[in-house]
Design a protein around this motif. Structure first.
Motif, PDB file in Angstrom:
ATOM      1  N   UNK A 146       0.756  -1.178   0.056  1.00 29.85           N
ATOM      2  CA  UNK A 146       0.032  -0.034  -0.059  1.00 29.85           C
ATOM      3  C   UNK A 146       0.992   1.189   0.060  1.00 29.85           C
ATOM      4  N   UNK A 147       2.034   1.196   0.790  1.00 29.44           N
ATOM      5  CA  UNK A 147       2.811   2.391   0.700  1.00 29.44           C
ATOM      6  C   UNK A 147       3.347   2.504  -0.513  1.00 29.44           C
ATOM      7  N   UNK A 148       3.796   1.652  -1.358  1.00 31.74           N
ATOM      8  CA  UNK A 148       4.497   1.473  -2.411  1.00 31.74           C
ATOM      9  C   UNK A 148       3.579   2.019  -3.614  1.00 31.74           C
ATOM     10  N   UNK A 149       2.184   1.559  -3.453  1.00 31.96           N
ATOM     11  CA  UNK A 149       1.160   1.783  -4.401  1.00 31.96           C
ATOM     12  C   UNK A 149       1.217   3.328  -4.546  1.00 31.96           C
ATOM     13  N   UNK A 150       0.986   3.921  -3.097  1.00 29.40           N
ATOM     14  CA  UNK A 150       0.759   5.421  -3.139  1.00 29.40           C
ATOM     15  C   UNK A 150       1.710   6.178  -3.694  1.00 29.40           C
ATOM     16  N   UNK A 151       3.131   5.678  -3.667  1.00 28.70           N
ATOM     17  CA  UNK A 151       4.041   6.268  -4.647  1.00 28.70           C
ATOM     18  C   UNK A 151       3.928   5.912  -6.175  1.00 28.70           C
ATOM     19  N   UNK A 152       3.692   4.617  -6.566  1.00 24.85           N
ATOM     20  CA  UNK A 152       3.557   4.324  -7.918  1.00 24.85           C
ATOM     21  C   UNK A 152       2.614   5.175  -8.718  1.00 24.85           C
ATOM     22  N   UNK A 153       1.565   5.389  -7.836  1.00 29.26           N
ATOM     23  CA  UNK A 153       0.259   6.282  -8.408  1.00 29.26           C
ATOM     24  C   UNK A 153       0.441   7.484  -8.896  1.00 29.26           C
ATOM     25  N   UNK A 154       1.534   8.105  -8.387  1.00 23.19           N
ATOM     26  CA  UNK A 154       1.973   9.396  -8.839  1.00 23.19           C
ATOM     27  C   UNK A 154       3.230   9.570  -9.546  1.00 23.19           C
ATOM     28  N   UNK A 155       3.907   8.199  -9.604  1.00 21.46           N
ATOM     29  CA  UNK A 155       5.292   8.520 -10.311  1.00 21.46           C
ATOM     30  C   UNK A 155       5.486   7.703 -11.486  1.00 21.46           C
ATOM     31  N   UNK A 156       5.823   8.060 -12.624  1.00 21.11           N
ATOM     32  CA  UNK A 156       5.863   7.354 -13.854  1.00 21.11           C
ATOM     33  C   UNK A 156       7.472   7.075 -14.038  1.00 21.11           C
ATOM     34  N   UNK A 157       8.408   7.854 -13.847  1.00 26.60           N
ATOM     35  CA  UNK A 157       9.627   7.219 -14.027  1.00 26.60           C
ATOM     36  C   UNK A 157      10.574   7.255 -12.684  1.00 26.60           C
ATOM     37  N   UNK A 158      10.861   5.904 -12.857  1.00 26.01           N
ATOM     38  CA  UNK A 158      11.389   5.460 -11.530  1.00 26.01           C
ATOM     39  C   UNK A 158      12.923   5.585 -11.523  1.00 26.01           C
TER      40      UNK A 158
END
Ligand code: G3H
Length: 249
Positions: A146-158
């Motif tokens: 869930x913590x990673x998803x909240x980041x992934x939801x906003x980030x496209x370039x990792x």
């Protein structure tokens, strides 16, 4: 793609000018593997960032421990991503569990902060991790996903993100995760990234471990296939941080 080992030192809210200079001198005199092998980033408190940057060897870099979630302005006491960029600070730690717990930073707020810092050109060490209660109730993966998803939801370039898995129960407690416990979560996180973000990103994102890492336990942890380095708190204030850097090889 090979993932370069990453060692971060989070000095938290510690240090005087003299103490900071002493740590930097120790780092500057240390013989460590080359920058091709290990990336080293130290994170002093805001007030010492420019001092450390000016004194620190050029193959090590500096991180802020936080930054504001959007453009600067009327936010008393905050430091913006733009200011860090202006000072030439390349990295920022976001979402540390101490800020999540003590300052009520939510998953969504952390995701917004990561995205804004990246948009301004900063590189981000994004922290995630479960509490002891969550681990004991069997929800470790649900929490970190869930913590990673909240980041992934906003980030496209990792490309400029390092994910720091820091179980809260291991931070500052001397109770380090076993190499198997760290590897299990790192491996599951990589699977989650593979399924939810993309295979290339899952293969290339560095997932580092934090929580009571020291000179004695780092080597075995570093040997785990999905442990790509460390975020070190207490031991980063001591000469043994050099031994932790050396665990890259
Ligand atoms: O950011 C670093 C972590 O909070 C780990 O701290 O090494 O003192 O347990 P620690």
């Amino acid at each position: 793609m090979a993932r370069k080992f990453f060692v971060g030192g989070n000095w938290k809210c510690n240090g005087t000018t003299e103490e900071v200079k002493k740590i930097v001198t120790t780092l500057n005199e240390a013989e460590v593997p080359s920058h091709d092998v290990v990336e080293v980033v130290v994170s002093p408190p805001f007030v010492f960032l420019t001092l450390v940057k000016s004194l620190l060897r050029s193959d090590f870099h500096v991180a802020s421990q936080n930054c504001w979630v959007s453009k600067g302005g009327a936010f008393t006491g905050e430091v913006s991503a733009e200011m860090l960029v202006n000072l030439g600070i390349p990295w920022v730690i976001i979402g540390h569990s101490e800020r999540r717990a003590l300052l009520n930073e939510s998953n969504e707020f952390v995701g917004d902060k990561v995205a804004y810092a990246l948009s301004q050109g900063l590189k981000v060490i994004a922290c995630i991790g479960e509490t002891l209660e969550q681990r004991e109730s069997g929800s470790t993966m649900a929490v970190v996903a869930a913590q990673t998803k909240a980041i992934a939801d906003k980030v496209t370039n990792w490309d400029n993100v390092v994910l720091a898995y820091e179980p809260v129960w291991a931070i500052g407690t001397g109770k380090v995760a076993t190499p198997a416990q760290a590897q299990e979560v790192h491996c599951e996180l990589r699977k989650w990234l593979n399924q939810n973000v993309g295979a290339d990103i899952a293969a290339s994102v560095r997932i580092i471990y934090g929580g009571s890492v020291n000179g004695a336990n780092c080597k075995e942890l570093a040997g785990q296939p999905d442990v790509d380095g460390f975020l070190v708190g207490g031991a980063s204030l001591k000469p043994e941080f050099v031994d932790i850097i050396k665990s890259a090889t």
